[in-house]
Design a protein around this motif. Structure first.
Motif, short mmCIF file in Angstrom:
data_model
loop_
_atom_site.label_atom_id
_atom_site.label_comp_id
_atom_site.label_asym_id
_atom_site.label_seq_id
_atom_site.Cartn_x
_atom_site.Cartn_y
_atom_site.Cartn_z
N ALA A 96 0.84 -1.21 0.00
CA ALA A 96 0.00 0.00 0.00
C ALA A 96 0.86 1.25 0.00
O ALA A 96 1.90 1.30 0.66
N THR A 97 0.41 2.26 -0.74
CA THR A 97 1.14 3.52 -0.81
C THR A 97 0.51 4.62 0.04
O THR A 97 1.14 5.63 0.31
N GLY A 98 -0.76 4.45 0.38
CA GLY A 98 -1.48 5.49 1.12
C GLY A 98 -1.92 6.65 0.24
O GLY A 98 -2.50 7.61 0.72
N LYS A 99 -1.66 6.56 -1.05
CA LYS A 99 -2.00 7.64 -1.97
C LYS A 99 -3.39 7.44 -2.57
O LYS A 99 -3.84 6.32 -2.80
N SER A 100 -4.04 8.55 -2.85
CA SER A 100 -5.34 8.52 -3.53
C SER A 100 -5.13 8.50 -5.03
O SER A 100 -4.13 9.03 -5.53
N ALA A 101 -6.05 7.89 -5.73
CA ALA A 101 -5.93 7.80 -7.18
C ALA A 101 -7.30 7.85 -7.83
O ALA A 101 -8.31 7.56 -7.19
N GLU A 102 -7.29 8.23 -9.08
CA GLU A 102 -8.50 8.23 -9.90
C GLU A 102 -8.25 7.30 -11.08
O GLU A 102 -7.19 7.34 -11.69
N MET A 103 -9.24 6.48 -11.38
CA MET A 103 -9.16 5.56 -12.51
C MET A 103 -10.36 5.83 -13.41
O MET A 103 -11.49 5.89 -12.93
N VAL A 104 -10.10 5.97 -14.69
CA VAL A 104 -11.17 6.16 -15.66
C VAL A 104 -11.14 4.97 -16.60
O VAL A 104 -10.08 4.62 -17.13
N THR A 105 -12.28 4.32 -16.76
CA THR A 105 -12.35 3.18 -17.67
C THR A 105 -13.43 3.40 -18.72
O THR A 105 -14.42 4.10 -18.47
N ILE A 106 -13.21 2.80 -19.84
CA ILE A 106 -14.21 2.73 -20.90
C ILE A 106 -14.46 1.24 -21.14
O ILE A 106 -13.51 0.48 -21.34
N ASP A 124 -6.28 3.45 -18.22
CA ASP A 124 -4.90 3.90 -18.18
C ASP A 124 -4.21 3.33 -16.94
O ASP A 124 -4.10 3.99 -15.92
N ARG A 125 -3.76 2.09 -17.06
CA ARG A 125 -3.08 1.44 -15.92
C ARG A 125 -1.78 2.16 -15.57
O ARG A 125 -1.46 2.32 -14.39
N LEU A 126 -1.03 2.60 -16.58
CA LEU A 126 0.21 3.33 -16.31
C LEU A 126 -0.09 4.61 -15.52
O LEU A 126 0.61 4.93 -14.56
N GLY A 127 -1.11 5.33 -15.92
CA GLY A 127 -1.49 6.55 -15.19
C GLY A 127 -1.83 6.25 -13.73
O GLY A 127 -1.46 7.00 -12.83
N LEU A 128 -2.53 5.14 -13.51
CA LEU A 128 -2.86 4.74 -12.14
C LEU A 128 -1.59 4.43 -11.36
O LEU A 128 -1.41 4.91 -10.23
N MET A 129 -0.68 3.67 -11.96
CA MET A 129 0.56 3.33 -11.28
C MET A 129 1.41 4.59 -10.99
O MET A 129 2.04 4.68 -9.94
N GLU A 130 1.38 5.56 -11.90
CA GLU A 130 2.09 6.82 -11.66
C GLU A 130 1.49 7.58 -10.49
O GLU A 130 2.22 8.12 -9.65
N GLN A 131 0.16 7.63 -10.41
CA GLN A 131 -0.50 8.30 -9.29
C GLN A 131 -0.12 7.68 -7.96
O GLN A 131 0.00 8.36 -6.94
N LEU A 132 0.09 6.36 -7.96
CA LEU A 132 0.44 5.64 -6.75
C LEU A 132 1.94 5.67 -6.46
O LEU A 132 2.39 5.18 -5.42
N GLY A 133 2.71 6.23 -7.39
CA GLY A 133 4.16 6.27 -7.23
C GLY A 133 4.81 4.92 -7.50
O GLY A 133 5.92 4.66 -7.02
#
Length: 136
Positions: A96-106, A124-133
């Protein structure tokens, strides 16, 4: 089923199964032989939805799902979903990173006999992983 029925079916899957973690409802909404087409390839069976839901809800226990829109045509429906959550559990093998994230799916779904029989998901899995560090 009408186009409105198809929209409601898709919305219920996201809001009640993914959003609230009601795994028992998955058997009612998804075909037993569901084919899920995701970034990692094809997976079959309604258990797929249960496993994905459990993974995300474990990693993001405060997960909030908002279905932005659903469009239906024939036996297909397309939805745009925005999810928010805080990563307080293991996710894809990472702590766990403790960070908040937003995921958008189609998602595009094919409906047969009143259930989701096939689903194609893009997010955008890469975008999610970036948000989580967690991305290099």
């Amino acid at each position: 089923m009408t186009l409105e029925d198809n929209k409601k079916l898709v919305r219920r899957g996201w809001e009640e199964v993914a959003g609230k973690g009601n795994l028992a409802l998955a058997d009612e909404l998804y075909a037993a032989d569901l084919v899920y087409h995701g970034a990692d390839g094809d997976i079959t069976g309604v258990q797929t939805i249960k496993d994905l839901t459990t993974m995300y809800r474990t990693a993001f226990p405060d997960l909030h799902i908002h279905v932005e829109e659903v469009i239906a045509e024939g036996d297909r429906a397309v939805c745009r979903v925005v999810a928010h959550g805080t990563n307080t559990g293991e996710f894809m093998g990472a702590p766990a990173t403790g960070k908040s994230a937003e995921m958008v799916t189609i998602n595009i779904v094919r409906i047969q006999d009143g259930k989701v029989a096939e689903e194609w998901e893009v997010f955008d899995r890469l975008g999610l992983m970036e948000q989580l560090g967690l991305a290099g």
